[in-house]
Design a protein around this motif. Structure first.
Motif, PDB file in Angstrom:
ATOM      1  N   HIS A 289     -18.694  -0.098 -25.412  1.00 31.70           N
ATOM      2  CA  HIS A 289     -19.147   0.472 -23.653  1.00 31.70           C
ATOM      3  C   HIS A 289     -18.155   2.432 -23.715  1.00 31.70           C
ATOM      4  N   MET A 290     -17.466   2.068 -24.742  1.00 30.54           N
ATOM      5  CA  MET A 290     -16.441   3.417 -24.332  1.00 30.54           C
ATOM      6  C   MET A 290     -16.359   4.842 -23.189  1.00 30.54           C
ATOM      7  N   TRP A 291     -17.599   5.278 -24.289  1.00 32.30           N
ATOM      8  CA  TRP A 291     -17.914   6.149 -23.833  1.00 32.30           C
ATOM      9  C   TRP A 291     -18.456   5.955 -22.347  1.00 32.30           C
TER      10      TRP A 291
ATOM     11  N   PRO B 104     -16.934   5.465 -19.442  1.00 29.08           N
ATOM     12  CA  PRO B 104     -15.884   5.422 -18.755  1.00 29.08           C
ATOM     13  C   PRO B 104     -15.932   7.105 -17.909  1.00 29.08           C
ATOM     14  N   ASP B 105     -15.798   7.923 -19.490  1.00 33.00           N
ATOM     15  CA  ASP B 105     -15.261   9.029 -19.832  1.00 33.00           C
ATOM     16  C   ASP B 105     -16.231  10.147 -19.481  1.00 33.00           C
TER      17      ASP B 105
ATOM     18  N   LEU C 215     -13.845  -7.407 -19.278  1.00 32.24           N
ATOM     19  CA  LEU C 215     -13.439  -6.153 -19.410  1.00 32.24           C
ATOM     20  C   LEU C 215     -13.701  -5.805 -18.512  1.00 32.24           C
TER      21      LEU C 215
ATOM     22  N   VAL D  41     -11.027  -6.240 -15.213  1.00 28.93           N
ATOM     23  CA  VAL D  41      -9.918  -6.210 -15.860  1.00 28.93           C
ATOM     24  C   VAL D  41      -9.080  -4.460 -15.258  1.00 28.93           C
ATOM     25  N   ALA D  42     -10.727  -4.102 -16.030  1.00 32.84           N
ATOM     26  CA  ALA D  42     -10.337  -2.746 -16.304  1.00 32.84           C
ATOM     27  C   ALA D  42     -10.451  -2.059 -15.248  1.00 32.84           C
TER      28      ALA D  42
ATOM     29  N   ILE E  85     -10.257  -2.586 -12.250  1.00 33.29           N
ATOM     30  CA  ILE E  85      -8.514  -3.236 -11.069  1.00 33.29           C
ATOM     31  C   ILE E  85      -7.771  -1.263 -11.413  1.00 33.29           C
ATOM     32  N   GLY E  86      -7.768  -0.630 -12.699  1.00 35.13           N
ATOM     33  CA  GLY E  86      -6.967   0.128 -12.346  1.00 35.13           C
ATOM     34  C   GLY E  86      -7.437   1.706 -12.216  1.00 35.13           C
ATOM     35  N   GLN E  87      -8.354   1.551 -12.212  1.00 36.65           N
ATOM     36  CA  GLN E  87      -9.567   2.829 -11.883  1.00 36.65           C
ATOM     37  C   GLN E  87      -8.842   3.899 -10.590  1.00 36.65           C
TER      38      GLN E  87
ATOM     39  N   ARG F 131     -16.084   6.220 -11.687  1.00 34.51           N
ATOM     40  CA  ARG F 131     -14.561   5.480 -13.105  1.00 34.51           C
ATOM     41  C   ARG F 131     -15.541   4.116 -12.909  1.00 34.51           C
TER      42      ARG F 131
ATOM     43  N   ILE G  60     -12.710 -11.785  -9.241  1.00 35.60           N
ATOM     44  CA  ILE G  60     -12.017 -11.025 -10.174  1.00 35.60           C
ATOM     45  C   ILE G  60     -12.182  -9.354  -9.103  1.00 35.60           C
TER      46      ILE G  60
END
Lengths: 469, 636
Positions: free
Chosen positions: A215-217, A219-220, A274, A277-278, A280-282, A287, A407
């Motif tokens: 999935h890494m691509w 968000p960017d 993921l 959890v991830a 939350i920081g956006q 994103r 969550i």
């Protein structure tokens, strides 16, 4: 043969429109309108041919209820993406005819993927689609971010295509065929090798649907691409890849259920956790939507992993509802601009409730729906999936799914908190574009009133699932 | 007619409580008062009819519970006991409603007050008209809630809030006993209907029950638990601590709830259950002992208190003790007779005290009063009538009922009859002393208030005085008019089946000395009290100085509050704080919601860091993923 009218119409008109675009100046508006009308007509054609079920070209291309359902979903996604983004494109001076034609080409690719019954055809469709997407991601040539997004997508996409091709060649090497039916029949003679092929092909598809850890691509690319392209990315390619995945798992690999179930469950759990959890920081809403879509894909995969007809129907319903929720959400995101400048930060949403009460309400409802809060449509989507999982007694998957949904509710609710309780900064431009208004209205009405007659959609999906194969 | 009595207060309460914006302050006051006045008139009619020929009337309303063998319905049950209670409740309530129009004239929340008052009246009426234990319990709890709301009516006063909570909690202790008694009754008799339980009481009189390995008589256990409920509601010793504090409520509330009606519910319960109590000598002995002890205990405290309302509150407590020990002697009719007369003169005293407080602009300490009998002539006269009735001055109401109680103790063969008899006479004397002390200190002597000038003290308006006058009629004549009906030769016919005596009552010749003894003491107390509290202050002072510890013991109310504080309140608080700090915040929150959300936050931070933006990181993750999935597949 008239079952292939949509594909032919798409190919011919995309080539013809390309010519028109090249030779006629300022024809983008005409092309755009033509495409809209064409796509709407195609929905009608596919809808009319709904009951037929046939294979073409030596069993390499199959048109059945599943493909029809997915194609209509893709078309709906593309039409609404067009409606939503016209004003954005004008404001960002991205109104080139290539834009619409690239989308049209990628739709051809998606259709091919959806109907592919052969590894080669599947790969062709995938690549046709992907190449268009790479260009679309970097279409804003004045923006470094957009170019970066395109490049990243291209490089990683190539890598995943390589993995996929490697898997395909393994499968071909051991079975001597790329035909799905032949592969399905040779599972006894070359079982283990086929499992290896399965892993690589699954990884390739997982990249397209941005499932963890491929999935890494997302968000960017979501952030860097123009918002209209992000809207497109969030829906259409994923539907096509999911359709291909469903067909791939259920036809050539139908006998490997135990194996792909394990893989899909791992990917699904990883995606759900993921994303919850991830996200939350956006701080950027695009994103956030990327992570949100990863989570939804996790849920869809959880449904796929169950492997029953009921779960397949649940997946189809989920996909459809997911598309409509995204239409609505991105329509709202497109409304957040001041004097033509667009905003993407979540904190920019503060005060939306003051000067755009309708948009604020809609976005809140969409966030509630994305979080899966009853009685909105998003709740039913999750409910069908979870109940099909529980039916098969895979309790831990259901529990993890629910926990991650809880969550993820946090970051959806945070958006609502910003909208309603934070201090307003400045006024936004009024929403004048009829396309956005219409799309938002359709999405919101669907989401708010889905609960009145949920069987309408689920009956169609049940029918598709029962007639599949 | 009976339906109207029961439901008019409820209707009034709903109208005044929920629709006061629409109908306005004035209307809601008049409406509720009118409804209760109608109820009072109807109640008197019912009592007169019952006196003519006793009969039991039952008016069904609808099914209440119908589950398994538990079949109960709402209905209105009127026998002579209920008829007497109806008059007490409705007439006092009506007068208090009218009085409150004057008393609460400066309060901004008048409709709420009247809604609560009417709600209380409705609950009390459903308590006394119940035909089964559960419906009675509904009313029992209903009056508890109304009492809670009314004690805490001035919710901005912290002391009022504390008092209301205290009243509620202490009552819950009693209610707990009542509930257990109901459970026992249901498991024994298989029904909760009064009629069915009472006719079968004799069959179970020898039955025993195991508790903690010991054998107990079942009826005794049931009766003791019933009495526990009665003790809570009627503020008997051990569970009495809430009543003095309840005086934080507005004075009309004290008159209605904490003198005339609710606190007598316990007496009513014991009398209503006389068919059960009659089969348990032990339970009756306990009732008599507790009642007698409360009578003397509360009287001794009343003699040193300085708050006018608290003195009357302790006096109420003491008079309730009288009623209980009468019931404990088996003289249920005497207990109800005293309840009847007491309601009038105690309500009169409370409302009179309210009038004094009103006149003094919210001064309650009798040390800060005095010398105002000319300024408050009507209140003064009415208070004196109330005091005469309370002390049992010959021919006033209290004279008939109190003497009957003392006589019943004299004739009774109960284990505690001697104890009760001595205490009865002693308490009558002490009652007279503190009652006159109150009168002298309030109305005579020097004017002692430094906060306001004597000229500002004013008599209350007519709307407050008329109820007082009507009550004073009751205080004067209710004893004389009714003692033949309730106690005389005709009384068995009047009470009919509502009160049950195992042994027939016999008319006995009262010895000469006894008929003279109490009135002599009571009359002699007037000059004694005058001498002590007005004539020569030094005498009291010397006595107090000589017996400092005793005086402190009384001022501190036998240290009951302190003891409870030490035994229950502090420990309960400590346990509560432990569970709150250590259990809830420290464990559940820290490891539950807070802990999880914190760790999620931490992981979220890590996950965002993971998204570095570098292509080779991303490619690396993809390859790791492939490797991972292959491994998973191989392991499976």
């Amino acid at each position: 043969m008239n079952l292939l009218i949509p594909e032919f119409a798409l190919i011919i008109s995309s080539l013809g429109l390309l010519m028109l675009g090249v030779f006629k100046k300022n024809s983008q508006k005409l092309i755009n309108n033509f495409i809209l009308v064409l796509l709407v007509i195609l929905i009608g054609i596919i809808g009319v041919n709904y009951k037929d079920n046939q294979n073409f070209f030596n069993n390499t291309y199959s048109v059945d209820l599943l493909s029809n359902f997915m194609k209509i979903t893709v078309l709906i996604a593309v039409i609404f993406t067009n409606l939503i983004s016209s004003q954005y494109l004008r404001n960002q001076s991205l109104t080139r005819f290539e834009y619409s034609i690239l989308i049209l080409f990628s739709v051809v690719g998606m259709f091919t993927m959806i109907s592919a019954n052969n590894l080669i055809i599947f790969y062709l469709g995938l690549e046709l689609q992907s190449l268009c997407l790479y260009i679309l991601a970097s279409i804003n040539t004045t923006s470094v971010k957009s170019s970066e997004a395109g490049l990243k997508y291209f490089v990683l996409g190539s890598l995943s295509s390589g993995l996929l091709l490697y898997g395909c060649s393994l499968v071909y090497g051991f079975t001597g065929s790329t035909d799905y039916y032949v592969i399905a029949n040779s599972f006894l003679t070359s079982g283990d090798a086929l499992k290896f092929g399965l892993v690589f092909i699954l990884c390739g598809i997982a990249f397209k649907i941005s499932a963890v850890p491929f999935h890494m691509w997302a968000p960017d690319v979501y952030e860097g691409s123009p918002t209209s392209v992000t809207t497109f990315f969030a829906m259409a390619p994923k539907i096509a890849a999911l359709a291909a995945l469903i067909r791939f798992l259920h036809i050539p690999y139908a006998n490997f259920y135990a194996d792909w179930k394990a893989i899909i469950i791992v990917i699904s759990i990883a995606s759900m956790i993921l994303s919850a959890v991830a996200a939350i920081g956006q701080n950027n809403i695009k994103r956030l939507m990327a992570f949100s879509s990863i989570g939804h894909i996790g849920f869809i995969l959880a449904g796929l992993a169950v492997g029953t007809k009921q779960s397949l129907s649940a997946v189809l319903v989920y996909v459809f509802i997911y598309v409509l929720m995204n239409i609505g959400t991105f329509a709202c995101i497109m409304c957040i601009h001041r004097k033509g400048a667009y905003f993407e930060k979540i904190s920019d949403l503060s005060g939306l409730s003051k000067n755009h009460p309708v948009v604020a309400f809609s976005l809140s409802m969409l966030m509630f729906s994305l979080a899966g809060i009853p009685p909105l449509a998003g709740f039913f989507a999750k409910f069908y999936i979870i109940s099909s999982i529980i039916e098969q007694k895979i309790y831990y998957l259901a529990v993890i799914g629910l926990i991650s949904a809880v969550i993820s509710a946090f970051y959806y609710l945070r958006v609502i908190k910003v909208i309603y309780f934070d201090q307003p900064v400045d006024n936004y431009d009024p929403v004048e574009n009829i396309g956005i208004k219409f799309s938002l209205a359709v999405a919101i009405i669907f989401i708010l009133f889905y609960f009145i007659q949920p069987s309408l959609l689920s009956n169609i999906a049940d029918n598709v699932a029962l007639n599949f194969k | 007619m009976v339906y109207a009595i029961l439901f008019l207060p409820l209707l009034g309460s709903i109208l005044a409580g929920l629709f006061n914006k629409q109908i306005g302050d004035k209307t809601s006051q008049i409406l509720t008062s009118t409804f209760i006045v109608i109820g009072a008139c109807l109640s008197i009619l019912i009592l007169l009819r019952t006196i003519e020929h006793a009969e039991v009337l039952q008016y069904p309303i609808f099914d209440f519970v119908n589950s398994g063998s538990l079949k109960l319905h709402w209905s209105i049950y009127v026998d002579s006991l209920t008829a007497v209670m109806l008059v007490v409740v409705n007439s006092v309530s009506a007068l208090v409603h009218i009085y409150s129009i004057g008393y609460m004239s400066h309060d901004p929340h008048k409709p709420r007050f009247f809604a609560y008052l009417s709600l209380f009246t409705f609950a009390m009426l459903s308590l006394i008209t119940a035909d089964n234990f559960l419906q009675m319990f509904f009313g029992w709890e209903g009056v508890g809630v109304a009492s809670y709301l009314l004690i805490g009516f001035w919710f901005h006063k912290e002391s009022a809030n504390n008092a209301s909570i205290k009243a509620f909690i202490v009552n819950r202790v009693g209610d707990f006993g009542l509930l257990i008694a109901m459970f026992l009754i249901f498991s024994t008799f298989g029904t909760l209907n009064f009629h069915d339980v009472f006719i079968h009481a004799a069959e179970f009189s020898k039955k025993t029950i195991h508790i903690f390995g010991e054998e107990f008589n079942l009826i005794t256990v049931i009766c003791l638990f019933l009495f526990m409920g009665a003790m809570g509601k009627s503020a008997q010793i051990i569970l009495h601590t809430w009543l003095p504090d309840a005086m934080e409520g507005p004075t009309p509330v004290s008159a209605l709830i904490h003198a005339a009606t609710m606190v007598t519910a316990g007496v009513f319960l014991v009398v209503r259950c006389s068919p059960l109590f009659e089969y348990s000598k032990d339970a009756l002995n306990v009732v008599a002992f507790v009642g007698a002890t409360t009578a003397i205990f509360a009287a001794t405290i009343a003699i040193v208190q300085t708050d006018i309302k608290r003195i009357i509150a302790y006096s109420t407590c003491s008079q309730l003790g009288y009623m209980f020990f009468a019931a404990g002697m088996g003289a249920y009719n005497v207990a109800i007779f005293h309840l009847f007369t007491h309601a009038f003169f105690k309500a009169l005293l409370f409302l009179g005290a309210g009038s004094v407080i009103h006149g003094f602009h919210d001064e309650q300490d009798i040390n800060h009063m005095g010398g105002v009998w000319k300024k408050l002539p009507f209140t003064y006269v009415l208070m004196i009538i109330g005091t005469l009735a309370l002390t049992g001055f010959p021919l006033f109401a209290g004279f008939y009922s109190k003497d009957a109680i003392i006589e019943s103790a004299f004739f009774s063969k109960s284990f505690f009859s001697g104890y009760a008899f001595v205490i009865g006479i002693l308490t009558a004397f002490i009652t007279a002393i503190y009652s006159w002390r109150l009168i002298y200190k309030t109305f005579h002597g020097k004017y002692n208030n430094t906060h306001m000038d004597i000229s500002k003290v004013h008599e209350s308006g007519l709307v407050m005085l008329i109820p007082l006058i009507l009550l004073s009629l009751g205080a004067v004549f209710s004893g004389y008019l009714f003692h033949n009906i309730y106690l005389g030769e005709e009384s068995t016919k009047f009470w009919g089946t509502s009160i049950f005596f195992l042994e027939k009552m016999k008319e006995q010749e009262v010895p000469e000395w006894l008929t003279i003894l109490t009135p002599t003491l009571v009359i002699s107390s007037i000059p004694i009290s005058y001498y002590l509290f007005l004539g020569n202050n030094n005498v009291v002072k010397t006595i107090v100085d000589m017996n400092k510890p005793v005086h402190n013991f009384l001022v501190k109310k036998w240290y009951f509050d302190e003891l409870y504080e030490y035994l229950f309140v502090n420990n309960a608080k400590r346990i509560g704080v432990f569970f709150w700090q250590k259990g809830d915040v420290g464990t559940i929150d820290a490891y539950g919601p807070d802990g999880i959300s914190n760790s999620v936050k931490k992981i979220a931070g890590q996950a965002s860091k993971f998204q570095s933006g570098y292509l080779y990181h991303y490619a690396f993750v993809i390859l790791i993923g492939v490797a991972l999935i292959v491994t998973v597949l191989m392991i499976l």
